[in-house]
Design a protein around this motif. Sequence first.
Motif, short mmCIF file in Angstrom:
data_model
loop_
_atom_site.label_atom_id
_atom_site.label_comp_id
_atom_site.label_asym_id
_atom_site.label_seq_id
_atom_site.Cartn_x
_atom_site.Cartn_y
_atom_site.Cartn_z
N SER A 1 29.30 48.15 72.90
CA SER A 1 29.75 47.72 74.21
C SER A 1 31.27 47.86 74.27
O SER A 1 31.93 47.96 73.25
N GLY B 1 34.45 40.22 69.55
CA GLY B 1 33.29 39.49 69.04
C GLY B 1 32.36 38.95 70.10
O GLY B 1 31.41 38.22 69.80
N THR C 1 27.32 45.07 68.57
CA THR C 1 27.23 46.50 68.32
C THR C 1 26.04 46.76 67.41
O THR C 1 25.77 45.97 66.50
N GLU D 1 40.43 50.43 64.04
CA GLU D 1 39.27 50.29 63.18
C GLU D 1 38.96 51.68 62.64
O GLU D 1 38.96 52.64 63.40
P1 ADP Z 1 33.54 45.20 68.49
O1 ADP Z 1 33.60 45.42 69.94
O2 ADP Z 1 33.00 43.89 68.11
O3 ADP Z 1 34.81 45.55 67.83
P2 ADP Z 1 32.53 47.74 67.65
O4 ADP Z 1 31.78 48.48 68.66
O5 ADP Z 1 33.93 48.15 67.42
O6 ADP Z 1 32.43 46.21 67.94
O7 ADP Z 1 31.75 47.89 66.32
C1 ADP Z 1 32.05 47.14 65.21
C2 ADP Z 1 32.23 47.99 64.01
O8 ADP Z 1 31.09 48.79 63.78
C3 ADP Z 1 33.34 48.99 64.08
O9 ADP Z 1 34.56 48.41 63.78
C4 ADP Z 1 32.95 49.98 63.03
O10 ADP Z 1 33.35 49.51 61.77
C5 ADP Z 1 31.46 49.98 63.12
N1 ADP Z 1 31.04 51.14 63.89
C6 ADP Z 1 30.83 51.24 65.20
N2 ADP Z 1 30.47 52.49 65.54
C7 ADP Z 1 30.45 53.19 64.38
C8 ADP Z 1 30.18 54.54 64.06
N3 ADP Z 1 29.86 55.42 65.00
N4 ADP Z 1 30.26 54.90 62.79
C9 ADP Z 1 30.60 54.02 61.85
N5 ADP Z 1 30.87 52.75 62.07
C10 ADP Z 1 30.80 52.32 63.34
#
Ligand code: ADP
Length: 922
Positions: free
Chosen positions: A113, A121, A125, A348
């Motif tokens: 999202s 948080g 995801t 990230e």
């Molecule tokens: P939030 O909005 O809580 O930050 P994210 O969408 O950024 O959530 O997802 C949390 C974590 O999931 C990311 O920081 C990353 O580490 C991991 N993540 C998300 N998408 C991917 C992806 N395509 N490949 C690898 N890790 C992913």
Amino acid sequence: MATKTESSEQKSPAEATKFIYHFGGGKADGNAAMKNLLGGKGANLAEMASIGLPVPPGFTLTTDVCTYYYENNQVYPEGLLENDVPEALKTVEEIVGKKFGDPKNPLLVSVRSGARASMPGMMDTILNLGLNNITVEGLATRSNNPRFAWDCYRRFVQMYGDVVLGLKPTNKKEADPFEVILEAKKEELGIELDTEFKVEDLKDLVSRYKIAIKEKTGNDFPEDPYEQLKGAIGAVFGSWNNERAIIYRKLNDIPASWGTACNVQSMVFGNMGEDSGTGVAFTRDAATGDDIFYGEYLMNAQGEDVVAGTRTPLKLEQLKAENAVIYQQLEDIRRKLEAHYRDMMDIEFTIENGKLWMLQCRVGKRTAFAAIKIALDMRDQELINEAEALLRIEPEQLNQLLRPIFDLKEKQLAIESGRLLAKGLNAGPGAACGRIYFNAHDAEDAAKRGEEVILVRIETSPEDIRGMAAAEGILTARGGMTSHAALVARQMGKVCVAGCGVLHIDYQKGQMTVEGKSVVLKEGDYISIDGSTGEVIQGEITTKPSEVLQVIIEKTLDPKDSPIYQMYDRIMSWADKHRRLKIRTNADQPDQSEIAIAFGAEGIGLCRTEHMFFGGDRIDAVREMILAEDEAGRRVALDKLLPYQREDFYNILKVMGDRPVTIRLLDPPLHEFLPHEEKEIRELAEKLGKSYDYVHDRIESLHEFNPMLGLRGCRLGISYPEITEMQARAVFEAACTLKTEGVDVTPEIMVPLVGHVKELELSAKVINEAAAKVFEEKGCKVDYLVGTMIEVPRAALTSGEIAKVAQFFSYGTNDLTQMGLGMSRDDSGQYLPTYQKLDIYERNPFEALDQPGVGRLVKISAEDGREARPGMKLGVCGEHGGEPGSIRFCHNIGLDYVSCSPFRVPIARLAAARSALLEVQG
Ligand code: ADP
Ligand code: MG
Ligand code: MG
């Protein structure tokens, strides 16, 4: 009426609107400016891709999809899921050379999202989507790493079960069923870390998870990847309206109408072994603002392992030592991002088999100190200019520079006497001292009772937000600088010490112990935390004024010795260059006025005279005046008051010197000055030489059912002109004395609560006559103005008339809000919380000016007033004069000044400058 349906009918077919935007793999349909449509995450993924950073390819379903979904009973635009999403996936498949659902070489995706404003948080995801009993084998063979494949699958089933199938309990007290299974398994095996699981264990966990899912939902776990994807997309859009998200939006003024976007992105894997990993970083220190690369990472880990607090993450410096090549890649990206975004970024990243991938970037949240330091440093590094630097600092953030700090000696003594309990991470600077509460509800309740509260948690989660908002400070046992507690505390400007591992918190017993110490701290005990150093100290420590106050008011600190003061001073001097609005203060005491001047106030916008009536013997004379039988009696009492008033005005006018001072004539209903207890009434009767019954009856006769609309304001002076006469005389006599002493003052006499021009005419006549008399008696003349407070709607609407008499207007937006909205501020506690829950007024109208209603009255009045009297001086003296959004409104409608309480003057200066800069920007 019909426009809304019409426009959504026109826009609704999927062909008419572009609902899907690609990013990565050399593609970028969007960019950072498209946050409204793509959400922050999607927009920045596109931006990073477009500047050549390595971003795993994927696509964004726009916020329009979310809006459409909620406007149409949770139905998607036609063909979106059936045709458009599979087609978009095909594009991704081609770029990465894998296929979604392919048994040999499956493409896995994350579903993420991402709203317009970041909501850390708040939403969930889902990673590794596309795995099932068949594809997991393909992944295992292809990667030659079955353990990795099953680790992914285990995580996926858990996340999918939690988020999409709803197994995650909404209530923090209930355990997550998957965690229970996981812990049980660890116990069976006698292991502690997830990384110790073998393939067989992971397989077993997956099947146990699936059984739990079947038990709880009655359905099997969906093996079909497309079904998984649909479910995940639905969960993302659904999470926009979960309770956590709603609470967060309330606290951060995010409208529900924005909606979230949904990102579907090919997976990269940080859990492929020891040359893989995942991490988060800030391009500068988010707590101190220092220009250092600050981050945390874990090898052989995925997604949010770093922030989950299960394994303790490592510092980025360690990566430098362990893998210099990757560290250098990261460092290059850091500089590239800062140069491109010209701001401190929060990133990230994931390392897959030694290759770095960027998964997110956004402008980093920071403490007030960091915001200020970074803005100033970036200006010095010529990344931004002075105006941009000012726009980077939220006016309220200055508050933190003005916040108390610990008395250093006392803290030192406390530490020497062994009261230092622990040292955690300095996650949110400032000093806080209060009573310990171990859960958010109790903290909230205690704060409502007026206690100073420190919320102490093992770690915080979004459910704790209200408790965090109520607390002075937050202390956690687990979690790093990027943990939930740290992020949210920083955003709220709370003092926070995080990751204090030696604390053992027992929620059940309501107490905590400290490793290696014998103390037991219970709920309600005092604790002091220093969010700048991370120190946690038992008991109370006195807090002290900020360094800025020590320099400018107490003068106990040399400006040269205070970098904090120097920052403050630079910002203020820049702000003064850019602002057009003048800033005055509301003060009725010389010492308050001195503080305000030290903070940069350019005059007094509201000097209330009633406060002067309470001190010492004055109140007796005031009561005598009120209870007098006739004018002669009143004059006797008023003669006693005159010298006091004169002295008050003399002192305050002297402090203010040639700065303008607006003095408001007596305003409150008279009964506020009278006693109501029998004993006091008897005493008063005796003092006045009257009978108890007489005094009692007079007091009764002054009783009003609705004093706010009663005998007050200009009505007092109209009923008893001798009151106005005395007050005016006191002002002019003081002014004349000062003039002979060489101080040129310009009093502005303000008549309150005028609704009809005749009210002002009558009052002005008395004032002008008093002036003429005093000037003649003293053989001296001072410049003065007579104006009025615009606080009755009728006055706002007849300002053209009133301006023929009034030489200035000051908007009393407190009363104007009360009368404009028909709400008594002091009784609004009964219903305003409900109103705010229901979003009736966007903000509390007594804090932030209700612009469409009350603001409109002000605007009409200002226009009509200026038309009748070109160039007339206009200002605001209500509480709103210190609120940045309201200040911007005042700037935009061309008022001359705002007036606010002394401690808000710096905030108003900055807000005024930002208003001017934002006006230029448009
Ligand atoms: P939030 O909005 O809580 O930050 P994210 O969408 O950024 O959530 O997802 C949390 C974590 O999931 C990311 O920081 C990353 O580490 C991991 N993540 C998300 N998408 C991917 C992806 N395509 N490949 C690898 N890790 C992913
Ligand atoms: Mg998340
Ligand atoms: Mg993220």
